[in-house]
Design an enzyme around this catalytic site. Structure first.
Site, mmCIF file in Angstrom:
data_model
loop_
_atom_site.group_PDB
_atom_site.id
_atom_site.type_symbol
_atom_site.label_atom_id
_atom_site.label_comp_id
_atom_site.label_asym_id
_atom_site.label_seq_id
_atom_site.Cartn_x
_atom_site.Cartn_y
_atom_site.Cartn_z
ATOM 1 N N GLY A 1 62.165 41.944 39.274
ATOM 2 C CA GLY A 1 62.944 41.513 38.124
ATOM 3 C C GLY A 1 64.083 40.621 38.541
ATOM 4 N N TYR B 1 49.236 42.480 42.993
ATOM 5 C CA TYR B 1 50.285 41.470 42.971
ATOM 6 C C TYR B 1 51.719 41.999 42.911
ATOM 7 C CZ TYR B 1 53.483 37.990 41.156
ATOM 8 O OH TYR B 1 54.577 37.195 40.986
ATOM 9 N N CYS C 1 60.251 45.961 35.917
ATOM 10 C CA CYS C 1 61.558 45.971 36.562
ATOM 11 C C CYS C 1 61.568 46.787 37.837
ATOM 12 C CB CYS C 1 62.586 46.567 35.606
ATOM 13 S SG CYS C 1 62.557 45.799 33.993
ATOM 14 N N ASN D 1 61.834 51.196 34.174
ATOM 15 C CA ASN D 1 60.768 50.259 34.514
ATOM 16 C C ASN D 1 59.530 50.676 33.746
ATOM 17 O OD1 ASN D 1 58.585 49.803 37.391
ATOM 18 N ND2 ASN D 1 58.877 48.486 35.633
ATOM 19 N N GLY D 2 58.974 49.736 32.994
ATOM 20 C CA GLY D 2 57.779 50.031 32.212
ATOM 21 C C GLY D 2 57.924 49.465 30.820
HETATM 22 P P1 5GP Z 1 48.919 31.301 36.487
HETATM 23 O O1 5GP Z 1 49.499 30.147 37.216
HETATM 24 O O2 5GP Z 1 47.426 31.352 36.535
HETATM 25 O O3 5GP Z 1 49.434 31.406 35.090
HETATM 26 O O4 5GP Z 1 49.447 32.613 37.193
HETATM 27 C C1 5GP Z 1 48.874 33.023 38.401
HETATM 28 C C2 5GP Z 1 49.902 33.043 39.489
HETATM 29 O O5 5GP Z 1 51.020 33.823 39.057
HETATM 30 C C3 5GP Z 1 49.364 33.678 40.747
HETATM 31 O O6 5GP Z 1 49.721 32.854 41.841
HETATM 32 C C4 5GP Z 1 50.039 35.022 40.830
HETATM 33 O O7 5GP Z 1 50.457 35.277 42.166
HETATM 34 C C5 5GP Z 1 51.216 34.924 39.900
HETATM 35 N N1 5GP Z 1 51.342 36.077 38.993
HETATM 36 C C6 5GP Z 1 50.380 36.844 38.476
HETATM 37 N N2 5GP Z 1 50.898 37.805 37.691
HETATM 38 C C7 5GP Z 1 52.226 37.666 37.701
HETATM 39 C C8 5GP Z 1 53.309 38.385 37.098
HETATM 40 O O8 5GP Z 1 53.148 39.369 36.379
HETATM 41 N N3 5GP Z 1 54.556 37.939 37.376
HETATM 42 C C9 5GP Z 1 54.767 36.849 38.164
HETATM 43 N N4 5GP Z 1 56.017 36.499 38.403
HETATM 44 N N5 5GP Z 1 53.776 36.155 38.732
HETATM 45 C C10 5GP Z 1 52.516 36.542 38.507
HETATM 46 MG MG MG Z 2 51.157 33.641 43.459
#
Ligand code: 5GP
Ligand code: MG
Length: 539
Positions: free
Chosen positions: A50, A294, A23, A124-125
């Site tokens: 979030g 990310y 979050c 957050n956490g």
């Molecule tokens: P996948 O499509 O392989 O399941 O997820 C990878 C994609 O999701 C990548 O493009 C990455 O930028 C994004 N992504 C990776 N970790 C997270 C996360 O914790 N939350 C969200 N919203 N996107 C994520």
């Molecule tokens: Mg992505």
């Protein structure tokens, strides 16, 4: 103020998982400023952390008002609601969860009455000793009940109100609310209720896991960070006040200057007396490396290191470790862009835009069903055919979780005429679940669990696939390896974890491997181990 019951509740398997949040939190102490509006814009800057619910609590010195609802910050608040939140202290929260409890009741800030007033808290956490904390909350309630019974006996009261008094302590339904309940219900040795500032040094050392907290009573703004400092939390200064926020980008947006991080194991209290800092635990820094990969905004600095620069450097190192013979480097926007820039720079292959992103479609991760996720990717990214046609492409992304994004992308790029598609990922294979605030799904859903890199590449339909090494990723952050949590990549968790049973899931146990026999889309059958078993059958 529950307005939209059920609105934005994506949950398909209610109750299957415990609450897990990644979050954004924000807090401000600023007499004379429109603190609710500052918090609104602060949360706006943290919206990427979030998107399921948003909330703001404001104190005017004698009373705390909370307004929260499901939806984006811009959907939850308007002039009227913000105008009604008057005061000089505020805390705000933007929540992401994929839990069965994606409902108004679990939106934050959480709120509780105390003997001295009330407390509002945003977190957050994710905590790892929820069971222990639940017992502490129950023990508090018992002590309170015993004290009440004593008092009643002295007064000759029949005690019909006992349950009404006890109920507030037992209403905790998620890990965050347990902290709030504990902070609200502490007493000294004589059974006299303690204020929030006195209660915190007793409560916070008992809390295990990741917690970047902003909270307040009627008079004081507080912020605290777990001893590992897993999630970010920073302190900023306004001309006439103070701000705390998950990311430095949120300070920029409301005109606050960055002062310093809230230290791991530190609590600060801010009121007209100024800023008081106390330590409730020794700092043992283990910042989340995935924030650099990310989670955080590129314009945020964590532990003194800029996130954008870290990502570009990851791209450069990735190019050195995993070169490709290609005509064009393209990014998977937005989060893959800095690494793609770095990859192009270090490889000498031109960088271009191969995909146009519709920024108004939420992150696909937010929606839990596989079907919707697949649609989400198509809704979100559209290939630029004129750029792609006939080219040998390097496609750079920050991470692969389930593999959905890259699988859909490779297919789209081929349909758009790409001659070759080489996928390069600026973080190592994700093999382990996160217990500290990222909902990565369970081990079985992580594609890197049970498939080799080559097998994953095949399942994506790519001509080649390579990931950066863990060490190169870490070097790119400039943070010393022992000071980072890399558990999702190497399984080395930064603190002892309770029995998987007590985490509410069987995440650490190998799942029974189902056979992956079918030949889908011309992808040959591979013997998949635990976790990757169904990877080849996914759309
Ligand atoms: P996948 O499509 O392989 O399941 O997820 C990878 C994609 O999701 C990548 O493009 C990455 O930028 C994004 N992504 C990776 N970790 C997270 C996360 O914790 N939350 C969200 N919203 N996107 C994520
Ligand atoms: Mg992505």
């Amino acid at each position: 103020m529950p307005r939209g019951d059920g609105l934005l509740n994506h949950d398909l398997l209610p109750g299957e998982k415990g609450p897990q949040d990644a979050c954004g939190v924000f807090g401000v102490w600023a007499p004379g400023e429109a603190v609710a509006k500052l918090t609104y814009f602060g949360l706006y800057a943290l919206q990427h952390r979030g998107q399921e619910s948003a909330g703001i609590a404001v104190s005017n010195g004698s009373q705390i008002l909370v307004f929260k609802d499901m939806g984006l910050v811009s959907q939850v608040f308007d002039e009227t609601s913000l105008g009604s939140l008057r005061g000089h202290i505020a805390v705000g929260h933007a929540r992401y969860s994929t839990t069965g409890a994606s409902v108004w009741e679990n939106a934050q800030p959480t709120f509780r009455a105390t003997a001295h007033g009330s407390i509002a808290l945003g977190h957050n956490g994710n905590l790892v000793n929820t069971v222990e904390l639940t017992e502490l909350v129950a023990a508090l309630a018992d002590r309170r009940e015993a004290a009440d019974a004593d008092a009643r006996a002295r007064n000759g009261d029949s005690g019909r109100n006992g349950h009404a008094r006890r109920a507030p302590h037992l209403a905790a339904t998620n890990d965050t609310d347990l902290i709030t309940a504990l902070l609200a219900g502490q007493t000294d040795d004589d059974g006299k209720p303690l204020g929030v500032e006195q209660a915190a040094p007793l409560v916070l050392p008992e809390v295990k896991g990741a917690f970047s907290l902003v909270f307040m009573d009627e008079h004081t703004l507080y912020a605290a960070r777990d001893p590992q400092g897993i999630r970010p939390l920073v302190l900023g200064r306004l001309e006439r006040g103070w701000v705390v926020a998950s990311e430095t980008a949120a300070l920029d947006i409301c005109g606050a200057s960055f002062i310093r991080e809230i230290e791991p194991g530190e609590m600060v209290a801010i009121d007209e007396g100024g800023l008081r800092s106390t330590r409730f635990a020794e700092a043992k820094p283990k910042g989340c490396v995935f924030e650099y990969v990310y989670l955080a905004r590129p314009d945020t600095d964590i532990a003194g290191r800029n996130v954008y620069l870290s990502r570009v450097e990851m791209g450069r190192k990735l190019a050195a470790e995993a070169p490709a013979d290609a005509d064009l480097v393209i990014a998977t926007p937005e989060s893959g862009t800095p690494a793609a820039i770095g990859y192009a720079e270090a490889s000498g292959i031109p960088y271009g835009s191969g995909l146009v992103k519709n920024s108004y479609v939420g992150r696909t991760f937010i929606q839990p069903s596989q079907t919707i996720r697949q649609l989400g990717i198509r809704l979100k990214l559209n290939p630029l055919k004129e750029v792609i046609r006939g080219k040998r492409l390097v496609v750079v992304d920050d991470s692969i979780v389930r593999g959905n994004t890259q699988r859909a992308l490779v297919r789209m790029l081929r349909e758009a005429g790409a001659a070759e598609v080489h996928v390069r990922i600026s973080s190592p294979p994700i093999k382990w679940p996160c217990f500290f605030g990222i909902d990565f799904a369970n081990r079985a859903e992580l594609i890197a669990n049970g498939l080799s890199v080559e097998e994953i590449g095949k399942s994506l339909g790519a001509d080649s696939l390579a990931y950066i090494s863990t060490d190169a990723m870490i070097e790119a952050t400039t943070i010393a390896k022992p000071n980072l949590c890399r558990a999702c990549f190497d399984g080395e968790y930064p603190m002892p974890l309770p029995d998987p049973e007590l985490l509410g899931k069987h995440l650490l146990e190998p799942e029974a491997a189902e056979g992956a026999q079918s030949d889908v889309d011309g992808v040959p059958t591979l013997a998949a181990g635990p976790g990757g078993a169904d990877a080849l059958r996914r759309p």
